[in-house]
Write an enzyme that holds these catalytic residues in place. Structure first.
Site, short mmCIF file in Angstrom:
data_model
loop_
_atom_site.label_atom_id
_atom_site.label_comp_id
_atom_site.label_asym_id
_atom_site.label_seq_id
_atom_site.Cartn_x
_atom_site.Cartn_y
_atom_site.Cartn_z
N ASP A 179 0.74 -1.36 0.13
CA ASP A 179 -0.03 0.13 -0.18
C ASP A 179 1.05 1.17 -0.10
O ASP A 179 1.95 1.13 0.39
CB ASP A 179 -0.91 -0.12 1.16
CG ASP A 179 -1.66 1.16 1.38
OD1 ASP A 179 -2.18 1.82 0.27
OD2 ASP A 179 -1.71 1.72 2.55
N ASN B 48 -5.13 2.94 -3.40
CA ASN B 48 -6.74 3.56 -3.86
C ASN B 48 -6.29 5.04 -3.90
O ASN B 48 -5.80 5.46 -2.57
CB ASN B 48 -7.34 3.44 -2.48
CG ASN B 48 -8.05 1.87 -2.47
OD1 ASN B 48 -7.76 1.15 -3.46
ND2 ASN B 48 -8.80 1.70 -1.32
N ARG C 139 -10.99 -1.02 -6.05
CA ARG C 139 -10.64 -0.50 -4.97
C ARG C 139 -10.50 -1.40 -3.88
O ARG C 139 -11.37 -2.13 -3.60
CB ARG C 139 -11.66 0.58 -4.71
CG ARG C 139 -11.58 1.40 -3.28
CD ARG C 139 -12.54 2.53 -3.27
NE ARG C 139 -12.36 2.90 -1.79
CZ ARG C 139 -11.67 3.97 -1.60
NH1 ARG C 139 -10.87 4.65 -2.52
NH2 ARG C 139 -11.58 4.43 -0.53
N ASP D 1 0.00 4.92 0.90
CA ASP D 1 -0.21 6.07 2.02
C ASP D 1 -0.13 5.48 3.33
O ASP D 1 -0.78 4.59 3.58
CB ASP D 1 -1.61 6.85 1.94
CG ASP D 1 -1.55 7.50 0.60
OD1 ASP D 1 -0.43 8.18 0.05
OD2 ASP D 1 -2.69 7.83 -0.10
MG LIG Z 1 -2.87 3.25 3.45
ZN LIG Z 2 -11.43 1.23 -8.82
#
Ligand SMILES: [Mg+2]
Ligand SMILES: [Zn+2]
Length: 180
Positions: free
Chosen positions: A8, A55, A104, A10
């Site tokens: 991931d 995302n 997502r 962030d």
């Molecule tokens: Mg994150």
């Molecule tokens: Zn998407």
């Protein structure tokens, strides 16, 4: 079959919601978390690929243009590469959080698609994230999972930062390959 670590972005690679940055909408707001370069470099030694799966609902919501996101990712990849740490590909979901898309997280499409493209053995691979949706996405895709933070009910391991997570991943991989 190849092995990969899916990260991931962030809260794992860079700061969000700190005193100096809320969300990252331009490269100058991208602050690497401590030890990230070293962690990714060590993962590069043991895995065929390191990917980022993120995302980015801010695009769908109109806070950021896709071109700007590419600039941020080019900056991230280039800065890491300067330190000898390689990110092989960045996948992102640009859709609104409530759009109901398949990519997502907690959906697993970004991981599964990269898995197919690069012929990854997902069972021998790892997803690392700082929200429960990262862990759920990893589980759905069939990877091992590491949560960055304090507690997650589903994750295979929990560590406060990527550096410690990477150390565990490398140990876990070695144990998995050499059962007693
Ligand atoms: Mg994150
Ligand atoms: Zn998407």
């Amino acid at each position: 079959m190849k092995r990969a670590v899916f990260l991931d972005r962030d809260g794992v690679i860079n700061e969000v919601l700190t005193h100096r940055v809320k969300f990252v909408n331009e490269p100058k707001q991208f602050y690497f978390l401590p030890g990230v370069e070293v962690a990714i470099k060590s993962l590069n030694d043991y895995f065929d690929y390191v990917f980022v799966v993120t995302n980015q609902g801010g695009i769908g919501l109109g806070f950021m243009k896709e071109k700007q996101l590419h600039k941020i990712h080019d900056h991230m990849v280039a800065e890491l590469e300067k330190k000898g740490a390689t990110i092989h590909e960045v996948a992102y979901c640009p859709h609104k959080p409530k759009a109901g898309c398949k990519c997502r997280k907690p959906n697993s499409k970004m991981i599964v698609d990269l898995g197919k493209k690069f012929k990854i053995d997902l069972e021998q691979s790892y997803m690392v994230g700082d929200t429960d949706t990262d862990i759920q996405a990893g589980k759905k895709a069939g990877t091992r999972t590491v949560f960055i933070g304090k507690h997650d009910p589903l994750a295979d391991a929990v560590y406060p930062n990527l550096k410690e997570a990477a150390q565990w991943i490398i140990q876990d991989l070695k144990i998995g390959n050499n059962p007693q």
